[in-house]
Design an enzyme around this catalytic site. Structure first.
Site, mmCIF file in Angstrom:
data_model
loop_
_atom_site.group_PDB
_atom_site.id
_atom_site.type_symbol
_atom_site.label_atom_id
_atom_site.label_comp_id
_atom_site.label_asym_id
_atom_site.label_seq_id
_atom_site.Cartn_x
_atom_site.Cartn_y
_atom_site.Cartn_z
ATOM 1 N N HIS A 73 0.808 -1.223 0.000
ATOM 2 C CA HIS A 73 0.000 0.000 0.000
ATOM 3 C C HIS A 73 0.829 1.255 0.000
ATOM 4 O O HIS A 73 0.453 2.265 -0.571
ATOM 5 C CB HIS A 73 -0.973 -0.043 1.166
ATOM 6 C CG HIS A 73 -1.865 -1.206 0.977
ATOM 7 N ND1 HIS A 73 -1.876 -2.277 1.812
ATOM 8 C CD2 HIS A 73 -2.677 -1.505 -0.043
ATOM 9 C CE1 HIS A 73 -2.689 -3.180 1.319
ATOM 10 N NE2 HIS A 73 -3.181 -2.749 0.204
ATOM 11 N N ARG A 125 0.595 -11.455 -7.023
ATOM 12 C CA ARG A 125 1.113 -10.152 -7.437
ATOM 13 C C ARG A 125 2.029 -9.535 -6.390
ATOM 14 O O ARG A 125 2.772 -8.591 -6.678
ATOM 15 C CB ARG A 125 -0.050 -9.197 -7.767
ATOM 16 C CG ARG A 125 -0.920 -8.891 -6.574
ATOM 17 C CD ARG A 125 -2.220 -8.216 -6.981
ATOM 18 N NE ARG A 125 -2.180 -6.777 -6.787
ATOM 19 C CZ ARG A 125 -3.258 -5.982 -6.871
ATOM 20 N NH1 ARG A 125 -4.442 -6.490 -7.166
ATOM 21 N NH2 ARG A 125 -3.161 -4.705 -6.679
ATOM 22 N N CYS A 142 -8.488 -0.580 -15.421
ATOM 23 C CA CYS A 142 -7.821 0.306 -14.459
ATOM 24 C C CYS A 142 -6.640 -0.345 -13.741
ATOM 25 O O CYS A 142 -6.202 0.137 -12.709
ATOM 26 C CB CYS A 142 -8.825 0.830 -13.445
ATOM 27 S SG CYS A 142 -9.685 -0.469 -12.544
HETATM 28 C C1 PEP Z 1 -6.712 -4.302 -10.129
HETATM 29 O O1 PEP Z 1 -6.782 -5.357 -9.506
HETATM 30 O O2 PEP Z 1 -6.271 -4.220 -11.285
HETATM 31 C C2 PEP Z 1 -7.154 -3.045 -9.516
HETATM 32 C C3 PEP Z 1 -7.211 -1.935 -10.210
HETATM 33 O O3 PEP Z 1 -7.457 -3.080 -8.203
HETATM 34 P P1 PEP Z 1 -6.363 -3.107 -7.036
HETATM 35 O O4 PEP Z 1 -5.021 -2.888 -7.676
HETATM 36 O O5 PEP Z 1 -6.730 -2.011 -6.105
HETATM 37 O O6 PEP Z 1 -6.547 -4.456 -6.475
HETATM 38 MG MG MG Z 2 -8.015 -5.442 -7.729
#
Ligand code: PEP
Ligand code: MG
Length: 761
Positions: free
Chosen positions: A375, A651, A688
């Site tokens: 974060h 990730r 996004c």
């Molecule tokens: C994603 O998973 O691509 C996303 C935009 O949400 P976050 O990165 O906040 O999990």
């Molecule tokens: Mg996400």
């Protein structure tokens, strides 16, 4: 030099005290680095009643260069070089331990250097100049007579070397003849993982700052011993308290770290060694640092990774103990003390910690432990601060105020760089500034491709402050407002009023541009300190996002209510994270409907329209898009999560996170399936995830049919520049056959396409 009897406590006190005072005076005098070193060796020789005192400093190749001497041939200064491990001096540096030889001439390791004239000296004492576990050089004294130096002599020399090390790294004795060599000798390059793109040149500020020990010699050893005991008791109590709390913060690895701290804190050997140092006349703080240095050099000689890990614990614990001794567990950095080009360096850091600093002074961030999806990385990106994570060993290598360069493009961190490196990066920074000026000129231009396709470029945001970037970047709106960031940086759960106020500020600042608010995406790796969550074996697959919200309807209802109030008289776009089944959309819509009905019944002003969207992040949904689309008003692909689930690659795990390429056929086909469904059902579609912010990936997305993408503010310029130079029709004709060709990864071919078509990527 006075000698001590076995039972007397501080016979050598005058020598050490005088050396400390003289060192302070030498450093305070206006002088260049070489003269300071010359004066230092003269003083030490005099006070140690030694005929010779010399300082050798380590060069980048590990050899040791004679930098200053009293007693040896002055012509040998900067000419005598000892190879790594050569002679007794080299051995002292290699082993990082004192070497005390009554008859050095006849020692098998003695390396004879005729230019120094040292053959007439028999007794020899060398101590390593240690800083943060690194050997910066060696300090020696020599005498004609054969004698073994006393324990006090060794002690005085070690403490002097400790102070000398402070001055060496602070730069107050740099600039000596071979200053460039010296700075290279103590400079380092650490390779980490890019977290937030950009380049920063500045000065290091250590978050969780290590307390700098300035007083080494104590007047009253008994008082020091009792200060130490009290501090250790306080330290133990604070660790026990943290362990006993047993809240969710203390789960898993956190708990293990604290267990290790406890083990060290209760180690009697540690306390005994510190008390011995105090008995020899040190302050409690100096004793902590001395024992930390000694233990470090012992542990660093162990090849076993286990000891290197334990070293981290010991360091953290010693730092804590120093903070307890200095009267505060954490001394926050006053804004006025921050350099204007601050590069924050920390082991790890929460997003709230980062926000404590004055943004206008922050140039860069280097973290030892955090990865790309942490974060603090998200916040650094939101703030546009170049950041590098997983920079192993950075905290140990950097000292407060050191010059530092963060190259977040390559992930390199240059600590105490040479003037050549600074010049090269300065040039790079000027080049980037020119590019940014170019991007600024594009700000008010709509993102339209060469063949007339309008591409919407939106921002990802999550903090009130981010919204100001909407104007600066020229983006079309906020494509993803991660509401959980506000929750994560808050010490307590934000109540209805506070949430309403935040969302209203965001809408007001967006000044009519659309904002997509995502409901709370917490759980998994996004923990809220005040929200109890069970420990999970697979948090990424666990109780998170919409799953948690639907099970905690109070949380979701309050958020929906706050959003409805904040957007009264306007449109509300509400996005649901991690949708797995269409039933979750139905349940969420029911919550929204219920809140709207209540609102209307009360006569409160409501939004003109509520648009409900689903994030496509879970692969299961790819096979149910025809059921999903009619139930939602828009779709947004969360490619970060979608890719991690498609690739089955965490990730947040650096070993696998970058292993699979989004520009390969399987994910590109999945992304095409979504475009096709959105078209079939006439639903607005956006993407996004991070890939939208990289020009090459963004180009591929446009080629697949995406006409709206959302990214970090710093990416808007480069992506717009790509869009303006792109012919979509040509790309579309080329892309689908390339995906179907069976030739695997498309990255290189996409790059070639861009080059041939003069697309700016
Ligand atoms: C994603 O998973 O691509 C996303 C935009 O949400 P976050 O990165 O906040 O999990
Ligand atoms: Mg996400």
């Amino acid at each position: 030099m006075q000698k001590k009897g076995a039972d007397k406590i501080l016979p050598s006190e005058p020598a050490l005290r005088i050396i400390m005072r003289r060192l302070r005076e030498i450093m305070a005098e206006p002088s260049d680095g070489q003269s300071r070193l010359d004066k230092i060796v003269r003083q030490i020789a005099g006070l140690m009643v030694a005929e010779v005192c010399s300082i050798y400093l380590k060069r980048q190749d590990g050899s040791l260069e004679l930098f200053a001497t009293e007693g040896l041939n002055p012509a040998a200064v900067h000419n005598t070089l000892l190879k790594r491990g050569e002679g007794l001096v080299g051995r002292c540096a290699e082993l990082a331990v004192p070497i005390n030889e009554p008859d050095a001439q006849n020692h098998p390791a003695f390396a004879y250097r005729p230019e120094t004239g040292e053959e007439i000296y028999h007794s020899f004492l060398a101590v390593p100049v240690l800083r943060g576990g690194d050997v910066l050089g060696v300090l020696t004294v020599q005498n004609r007579t054969q004698k073994e130096y006393s324990d006090e002599d060794v002690e005085v020399m070690q403490t002097t070397a400790m102070v000398l090390a402070e001055h060496l790294v602070s730069g107050s004795v740099a600039g000596v003849n071979s200053g460039a060599e010296l700075s290279r000798a103590v400079g380092h390059v650490i390779r980490g993982q890019p977290l937030s793109d950009g380049l920063a040149l500045g000065h290091a500020v250590l978050h969780d700052m290590r307390v700098v020990v300035t007083e080494f010699k104590a007047e009253d050893p008994e008082a020091e011993a009792s200060r130490l005991e009290t501090a250790v008791e306080e330290l133990k109590a604070s660790i026990d308290e943290m362990l006993e709390q047993g809240d969710l913060n203390m789960a898993g690895e956190h708990r293990e770290v604290f267990e290790a701290y406890r083990m060290f804190a209760h180690d009697r050997g540690w306390l005994r060694r510190m008390k011995e140092a105090i008995r020899r006349g040190m302050t409690a703080e100096a004793a902590v640092e001395r024992v930390q240095n000694d233990t470090r050099s012992r542990m660093l000689r162990q090849a076993d990774a286990y000891w290197h890990e334990r070293l981290k614990d010991l360091d953290a614990l010693s730092d804590r103990l120093l903070r307890v001794l200095s009267g505060g567990m954490r001394a926050p950095v006053a804004v006025a003390d921050l350099p204007h080009d601050t590069v924050l360096v920390a082991r790890s850091m929460g997003p709230a910690d980062l926000l404590d600093y004055d943004r206008t002074r922050l140039r860069g961030l280097v973290l030892e432990d955090s990865g790309g999806q942490s974060h603090v990385a998200i916040v650094a990106r939101a703030l546009g601060i170049p950041a590098v994570g997983n920079a192993r060993g950075v905290v140990d290598r950097v000292d407060q105020g050191n010059p530092i360069i963060v190259d977040a493009g390559s992930g390199e961190v240059h600590i105490r760089p040479s003037s050549g490196v600074i010049a090269a990066y300065g040039e790079k920074a000027r080049f980037q500034a020119r590019r940014h000026r170019k991007y600024r000129t594009l700000r008010d231009k709509p993102a339209v491709t060469k063949d007339g396709q309008r591409i919407e470029l939106h921002l990802n945001a999550g903090l009130e402050v981010d919204v100001s970037q909407l104007k600066d970047s020229g983006a079309d709106g906020i494509g993803l407002f991660r509401t959980e960031l506000q929750f994560m940086v808050s010490a307590t759960l934000p109540r209805l009023e506070r949430q309403t106020q935040i969302y209203r500020t965001v809408v007001d600042r967006a000044a009519g541009k659309p904002v997509v608010f995502r409901t709370l995406d917490v759980g998994g790796d996004k923990a809220l300190p005040y929200l109890r969550q069970p420990e999970e074996e697979n948090p990424a697959l666990g109780w998170r996002a919409i799953r948690l919200s639907l099970d905690r309807p109070g949380l979701l209802r309050t958020q929906v209510r706050a959003l409805l109030r904040a957007t009264a008289g306007q449109e509300l776009r509400l996005l649901l994270p991690m949708v797995t089944t269409v039933g979750e959309v139905d349940m969420s819509r029911a919550v929204v409907e219920r809140e709207l009905t209540l609102m209307r019944r009360r006569g409160s002003p409501d939004p003109t329209k509520v648009l409900l969207g689903a994030m496509i992040e879970v692969p299961a949904l790819l096979y149910d898009l025809d059921a999903l689309c009619p139930r939602v008003d828009f779709l947004s692909v969360g490619s970060n999560d979608l890719l991690q689930y498609l690739f089955a690659a965490d990730r947040n795990n650096n070993r696998v996170a970058g292993r699979y390429d989004p520009l390969s056929p399987a994910p590109l086909r999945a992304l095409t399936v979504i475009v096709d469904a959105a078209r079939r059902h006439n639903r607005p579609l956006s993407l996004c995830g991070e890939m939208a912010g990289h020009p090459l990936e963004a180009m591929a997305l446009i080629g697949l049919g995406y006409r709206s993408i959302s990214m970090a503010p710093a990416s808007v310029g480069p992506v717009k520049s790509m869009v303006l130079s792109l012919d979509v029709a040509a790309l579309e004709r080329w892309l689908q056959p390339a995906i179907q060709s069976g030739e695997g990864n498309l990255r290189a071919r996409l790059k070639r396409f861009a080059e041939e078509q003069a697309v700016e990527i």
